[in-house]
Motif scaffolding. Structure first.
Motif, mmCIF file in Angstrom:
data_model
loop_
_atom_site.group_PDB
_atom_site.id
_atom_site.type_symbol
_atom_site.label_atom_id
_atom_site.label_comp_id
_atom_site.label_asym_id
_atom_site.label_seq_id
_atom_site.Cartn_x
_atom_site.Cartn_y
_atom_site.Cartn_z
ATOM 1 N N GLU A 196 -4.536 -1.217 -7.967
ATOM 2 C CA GLU A 196 -4.201 -0.186 -6.995
ATOM 3 C C GLU A 196 -2.811 -0.438 -6.420
ATOM 4 O OE1 GLU A 196 -7.324 -0.643 -4.196
ATOM 5 O OE2 GLU A 196 -8.852 0.319 -5.451
ATOM 6 N N SER A 215 -2.743 1.658 3.113
ATOM 7 C CA SER A 215 -3.358 2.467 2.072
ATOM 8 C C SER A 215 -2.618 3.791 1.929
ATOM 9 C CB SER A 215 -4.821 2.741 2.420
ATOM 10 O OG SER A 215 -4.897 3.509 3.616
ATOM 11 N N TRP A 227 -4.933 -5.972 -6.331
ATOM 12 C CA TRP A 227 -6.142 -6.042 -7.158
ATOM 13 C C TRP A 227 -7.279 -6.537 -6.294
ATOM 14 C CZ3 TRP A 227 -7.451 -10.315 -11.234
ATOM 15 C CH2 TRP A 227 -8.670 -9.987 -11.869
ATOM 16 N N LEU A 242 1.146 5.705 -9.908
ATOM 17 C CA LEU A 242 0.505 5.837 -8.601
ATOM 18 C C LEU A 242 1.535 6.061 -7.498
ATOM 19 C CD1 LEU A 242 -2.141 2.942 -8.860
ATOM 20 C CD2 LEU A 242 -2.597 5.400 -8.946
#
Length: 792
Positions: free
Chosen positions: A527, A749, A550, A583
């Motif tokens: 991510e 995030s 990760w 991403l």
């Protein structure tokens, strides 16, 4: 008939005596014949001329001890002895042999042959004349001719053999090969009977019928020449074939030279051959030795007896021999080189893994004494490859191998088993700590810097040591040393560790983690979190940096400094980079849509990705899909310092595709202003190590110089690791416009990053942990300042 030796005759006295006897017979016979008023018929002139011509076409039977030479002119001598007075026959024969002696041979050979042929011919005529006096006719006369031919043949053979035996100082039996002698005798007697047949026809008053003899005589001469040449060609081919079959045994150039000399003397016969730098001189022939396209030396031959000069066939045979020898030696060298390459590392010259494993297995099977294996892996070698290129890395490996080899005993074996990994087999251990002492010597030997292409390079090594125990295999012992080496790396590198069974479980955990990382990459489980980049003047968000994360299902958050190097070792870093870049760009699009304005998005790029065409294609596609979003590719200095044409071209292509290039962690030890000038760098990210030194005068001065240099080159300076307001004030006063750090905003995030992008700026009141696994601000941190970040 005559016998030729391969060696230089030394029986000068005997040769001179034979010549004197022959000359005396010739002069006496010619003198008396002329005095008696010779009756010379036309047939005598024809026969004499034929004797001269036929003497040039002997049948030669080549033999190692000496050549047996059968002359068919004896048939004409038999004819003269049966149809002419004895003195006339001897005189004509002597004149014919004197004329035949003018052929191209050395003087000594001509004189010796003249003496033997005249004397032998006189013996033949004398015996035939005795038969005529006795009135022998028919079969008895034929038998007399056969006896006369045998006497002639035996005299010539005996005199020549004695001369050779005296010269060689050998027994008479060692001089003559009897098998070809018997064959020669039969041929000589058969030729004499042809002369008897001619005399028989001449006596029958049918001289014209003698013309019919020209057919068998011509056939005999042609056959003799063909047989002689075929025997000589057979001997030469045999020598060439033997040279080709023996070539694989020629281990070096000296053996090669000696073999060529031996075979050349066998092929050419009656010659002395040597190898020298100078080509052939007078009365010599030579062939150039050309091995692997390198003109080497000359194979030169010269005659040892008076058998005439070399022919074109001799020259071609010598050239063929050298060609066969050179080709065979080249194949031998190629085979040796192939064998060497199959057993050694082509770069360092050390034995390869297969040979090392074989020696290790053999040493373990002996079981006489314990053995040990040292497994060495270079620390920092990858950065050398990235900075200086693979050619420089290869040179460094050669230097490392040399230093390691100097630390070994003659009984030790060092091998390069792959990449920058080396293994050492220590047999006949001097003591239990012998391998550990060897490891210390190796670490000390690698301590001084290496000079590679004019640059100083420092590398260390991590060394694992494993001792053989009962029932351990070679593969297991090597694996144990490898495990200890990884343990040494984990404990700080540049050291050695002895294998302990407890290490195995830790390594197994690492192997399991590697497999799980492969799965995570395959399932896109890697991510990204996002840390804002802030304008230090007012707290406004200028952009974000995407950071790979990760989250393991059972272990939780795996630190980037664990899984990123692991991904590089496993060759997964390119795929990880592609996933994080996708991403990050998608996140930038979401932030733009929510915030109402575009943001820059920085992504770390591994050196392995720079030259990857897939990265260029991906950047091109992302820029085309959202031209207003600035993609920033952050590269370490080690990647830029590679400074090779391929790297420069790749960076230029990425910049032309629309990406901005940033130097990450500037100032960690590899800094160079050269690449900042040559390469299309736009942003310099100052490493936190320089930020921590701002409290010292020299640190502030250094920081001021870096900022001034960057501004002079039109580069944007971004400060990393801001953790206090004092740092904000200092770097802002030095002219740094943007920064990032835990004081301003922690990695967060995607949802939180989109929320902050809508606000447009960070506020100290909301600085708190936003994602699991991130530590809060340290206790005692200074109180937040207003959002404008102005000095109070």
């Amino acid at each position: 008939m005559s016998v030729r030796s391969r060696h230089v005759p030394a029986g000068v006295a005997l040769d001179a005596t034979i010549f004197a006897v022959g000359v005396s017979i010739a002069v006496t016979s010619v003198t008396f014949w002329v005095a008696v008023a010779p009756q010379l018929a036309g047939v005598d002139l024809v026969i004499t001329g034929l004797a001269v011509a036929i003497s040039r076409f002997p049948l030669t039977l080549a033999q190692p001890a000496g050549d047996v030479e059968i002359g068919f002119a004896a048939a004409l001598l038999v004819f003269l002895s049966l149809t002419s007075p004895p003195l006339q026959a001897i005189a004509l024969w002597s004149l014919a042999m004197l004329t035949a002696g003018l052929q191209r041979r050395r003087l000594r050979a001509r004189l010796f042959n003249l003496g033997t042929t005249v004397t032998g011919g006189a013996l033949l005529v004398w015996i035939v004349s005795l038969g005529q006096r006795w009135g022998l006719t028919g079969p008895a006369e034929l038998l007399t001719v056969v006896v006369a031919c045998c006497v002639y043949f035996g005299f010539d053979l005996l005199i020549t053999a004695v001369s050779i035996a005296m010269e060689e100082q050998e027994p008479l039996t060692a001089t003559v090969a009897w098998r070809p002698v018997l064959l020669g005798l039969v041929c000589f007697v058969a030729a004499g009977t042809v002369g008897y047949l001619g005399a028989f026809l001449f006596r029958a008053r049918s001289p014209w019928m003698m013309l019919l003899l020209l057919i068998p005589v011509g056939a005999i001469l042609v056959a003799a020449r063909s047989v002689s040449r075929s025997r000589l060609a057979e001997q030469r081919l045999s020598g060439l074939f033997e040279a080709a079959t023996q070539a694989p045994d020629w281990a070096d150039e000296s053996a090669f030279e000696q073999a060529l000399v031996d075979q050349a003397e066998r092929i050419l016969r009656h010659s002395v051959v040597d190898v020298r730098a100078a080509p052939a001189g007078p009365d010599e022939i030579s062939a150039l030795l050309d091995i692997d396209g390198r003109a080497w030396r000359h194979l030169v031959a010269r005659r040892t007896v008076n058998v005439g000069p070399f022919t074109e066939e001799d020259q071609r045979a010598l050239e063929a021999l050298t060609a066969v020898g050179a080709a065979s030696l080249s194949r031998r060298r190629m085979t040796d080189a192939t064998t060497y390459l199959a057993r050694h590392d082509t770069l360092t010259g050390l034995v390869n893994r297969a040979v090392f494993s074989d020696r290790l297995e053999h040493a373990i099977k002996l079981r006489e004494r314990k053995v040990a294996v040292l497994y060495c892996d270079l620390d920092g070698f990858k950065s050398v490859n990235d900075r200086l290129g693979h050619e420089a890395g290869d040179k460094l490996l050669v230097s490392v191998a040399q230093r390691v080899s100097h630390c070994l005993r003659t009984s030790d074996t060092a091998a390069r088993i792959g990449g920058d990994e080396f293994a050492i087999l220590v047999e006949a251990l001097p003591d239990e700590r012998g391998p550990q002492s060897l490891a210390e010597r190796i670490l000390q030997a690698l301590g001084p810097c290496f000079v590679v292409e004019g640059r100083e390079v420092h590398v260390r090594a991590s060394i694992g040591i494993a001792y053989s125990e009962e029932m351990v295999s070679a593969e297991d012992l090597l694996r144990q040393a490898d495990t200890a080496m990884y343990w040494a790396k984990a404990r700080g590198k540049g050291r050695s560790e002895v294998f302990q069974p407890a290490m195995q479980s830790e390594i197994l955990k690492r192997l399991e983690l590697e497999e799980e990382l492969r799965t995570a990459v395959e399932t896109h489980a890697i991510e990204a979190v996002y840390q804002p980049v802030v304008l230090l003047s007012n707290g406004r968000i200028d952009g974000f940096e995407a950071l790979a994360r990760w989250n393991h299902p059972t272990l939780g958050a795996v630190p980037p400094d664990v899984f990123i190097p692991m991904a590089e070792q496993l060759g997964l870093i390119r795929e990880v980079g592609r996933q994080v870049l996708s991403l990050a760009h998608a996140a930038a699009v979401a932030m733009r849509d929510r915030g109402g304005r575009p943001f820059t998005m920085g992504v770390n790029v591994s050196p392995a990705q720079i030259k990857d065409p897939a990265l260029l294609r991906q950047v091109t596609g992302l820029v085309a899909s959202a031209p207003d979003i600035q993609v920033v590719l952050e590269l370490t200095e080690s990647a830029l310092l590679a400074d090779d044409e391929a790297t420069s071209s790749a960076l230029m292509a990425l910049e032309e595709a629309g990406a901005a290039l940033a130097v990450d962690d500037f100032g960690v030890g590899y800094s160079s202003i050269g690449y900042l000038y040559r390469l299309p760098v736009k942003i310099v990210k100052i490493d936190r190590s320089l930020i921590r030194a701002l409290g010292e005068p020299r640190g502030r001065t250094l920081m001021q110089g870096v900022v001034a240099m960057a501004q002079a080159m039109g580069l944007t300076v971004l400060v990393e690791g801001i953790e206090s307001w004092a740092t904000v004030w200092t770097v802002r006063d030095l002219g740094c416009p943007v920064g990032q750090g835990y004081l301003l905003a922690r990695p967060m995030s995607l949802e939180k990053a989109v929320e902050i992008s809508a606000a447009g700026r960070v506020h100290p009141d909301i600085l708190q942990p936003l994602i699991p696994g991130v530590l809060p601000l340290e206790a005692g941190a200074p109180a937040p300042e207003p959002a404008e970040l102005r000095r109070p």
